[in-house]
Design an enzyme around this catalytic site. Structure first.
Site, PDB file in Angstrom:
ATOM      1  N   HIS A  67       0.800  -1.229   0.000  1.00  0.00           N
ATOM      2  CA  HIS A  67       0.000   0.000   0.000  1.00  0.00           C
ATOM      3  C   HIS A  67       0.839   1.288   0.000  1.00  0.00           C
ATOM      4  O   HIS A  67       0.843   2.064  -0.949  1.00  0.00           O
ATOM      5  CB  HIS A  67      -0.911   0.028   1.235  1.00  0.00           C
ATOM      6  CG  HIS A  67      -1.779  -1.177   1.379  1.00  0.00           C
ATOM      7  ND1 HIS A  67      -2.865  -1.413   0.580  1.00  0.00           N
ATOM      8  CD2 HIS A  67      -1.725  -2.231   2.237  1.00  0.00           C
ATOM      9  CE1 HIS A  67      -3.454  -2.544   0.932  1.00  0.00           C
ATOM     10  NE2 HIS A  67      -2.779  -3.062   1.933  1.00  0.00           N
TER      11      HIS A  67
HETATM   12  C1  BDR Z   1      -3.257   0.795   5.167  1.00  0.00           C
HETATM   13  O1  BDR Z   1      -3.512   0.251   6.460  1.00  0.00           O
HETATM   14  C2  BDR Z   1      -2.308  -0.080   7.097  1.00  0.00           C
HETATM   15  O2  BDR Z   1      -2.430  -1.319   7.735  1.00  0.00           O
HETATM   16  C3  BDR Z   1      -1.224  -0.053   6.038  1.00  0.00           C
HETATM   17  O3  BDR Z   1      -0.008   0.360   6.596  1.00  0.00           O
HETATM   18  C4  BDR Z   1      -1.767   0.948   5.041  1.00  0.00           C
HETATM   19  O4  BDR Z   1      -1.403   2.260   5.399  1.00  0.00           O
HETATM   20  C5  BDR Z   1      -3.901  -0.086   4.121  1.00  0.00           C
HETATM   21  O5  BDR Z   1      -5.284  -0.148   4.312  1.00  0.00           O
END
Ligand code: BDR
Ligand code: CA
Length: 313
Positions: free
Chosen positions: A242
């Site tokens: 992500h």
């Molecule tokens: C986001 O949620 C977190 O767990 C990850 O680091 C990312 O920023 C993805 O939904």
């Protein structure tokens, strides 16, 4: 001249890779500071993890601040089930030696923006938006001084990952996200619609490990740990990566495509709280407040990431 950025983050293995990518790109990006926020795990761990990462990158000169310990109105929801107890399980990184900065992270964001020429500092957000929302509440004048807010958060076509309707970063503090999306500064969102296309397959992770540096080894260990949950959940060849998409967008925007449209946050409904409602087809006349990215080029992204990580210790 490199673009000046502040990274607001809850590291988090994918946050860590984003920070490393930024620190590996000094020709394009000058990281002024890193601010931790409560999110994946509690603030204490996130602030410690941020310091471990800058030391891993050989950049103990980067100041790290702690921001807010909980969302504006809600109880903190965390994600140890994905990231592990410390938020950064996987690699065996030494305890940080650099101190946490004494100033509160929200005040650091305000003071830095107010002291700089307007339009010269970009905020990169990789976690819940509590610190940015609080900064906007405390000093609304910062809105006109922010060059751009580039955030990993939200989802529309892929809908939710923490609930059926909501993405984690927005869900944890929807009131803060609402403040940020209404603030008037230029905003770019990297939602799950993009990050679900950016999958860390075994081949891509192996290429990072084969770089032969300690960073490549650590990134391989981090992502091997954090992807376990997602691989089981989705059954895909690789887990979505992500937060590094935020930095990749700054470095190589032609890797992504999307459009300018209205995005609004659901804050009232019990069922869909934290949903990012994107008016992608312009069916309302609402203000177009967000560049909403929908697609990303995974091969191009991993080429960039791997090349840059090779430059770190
Ligand atoms: C986001 O949620 C977190 O767990 C990850 O680091 C990312 O920023 C993805 O939904
Ligand atoms: Ca994050």
């Amino acid at each position: 001249m490199p673009r000046k950025i502040i990274i607001d983050t809850d590291p988090g293995q994918d946050d860590a890779v984003a920070i490393l990518l930024a620190l590996a790109s000094p020709a394009e990006l000058e990281v002024l500071g890193i601010v931790a926020v409560a999110g994946n795990v509690g603030l204490h761990h996130n602030a410690s993890n941020a310091r471990k990462i800058v030391e891993l990158a050989g950049r103990p000169d980067i100041p790290v601040y702690a921001g807010c310990a909980r969302p504006m109105r809600r109880h903190l929801v965390t994600a140890e089930h994905v990231h592990g107890e410390t938020g950064l399980n996987g690699p065996d990184l030494p305890e940080p030696t650099i101190p946490l900065q004494p100033q509160h992270g929200v005040d650091y964001i305000i003071d830095t923006l107010m002291a700089a020429e307007p339009g010269t500092i970009t905020l990169c957000t990789l976690g819940p938006l509590t610190n940015i929302g609080m900064a906007l509440v405390k000093q609304p004048a910062i809105a006109d001084r922010i060059a751009e807010i580039v955030m990993m958060g939200g989802a529309y076509f892929e809908v939710g990952n923490i609930t059926p309707a909501a993405e984690f970063n927005i869900y944890v503090d929807p009131e803060a996200a609402d403040v940020v999306l209404r603030c008037g500064a230029p905003i770019t969102m990297l939602p799950l619609d993009v990050t679900h296309q950016i999958q860390s397959t075994p081949e891509r992770l192996e290429a990072i490990r084969n770089l032969g540096n300690r960073t490549g080894e650590a990134v391989h260990a981090m992502l091997t740990f954090s992807e376990t949950f997602d691989l089981l959940k989705y059954g895909w060849a690789g887990a979505p990566l992500h937060d590094p998409t935020v930095i990749a967008w700054l470095l190589q925007p032609d890797l992504f495509e999307g459009r300018h449209c209205n995005v609004s946050i659901e804050t009232a409904s019990e069922l869909t709280v934290g949903m990012t409602v994107a008016d992608y087809w312009h069916v309302t006349g609402k203000v177009r407040n967000v560049t909403y990215l929908r697609n990303g080029n995974a091969d191009g992204f991993f080429r960039l990431l791997t090349e840059r990580l090779a430059l770190l210790p």
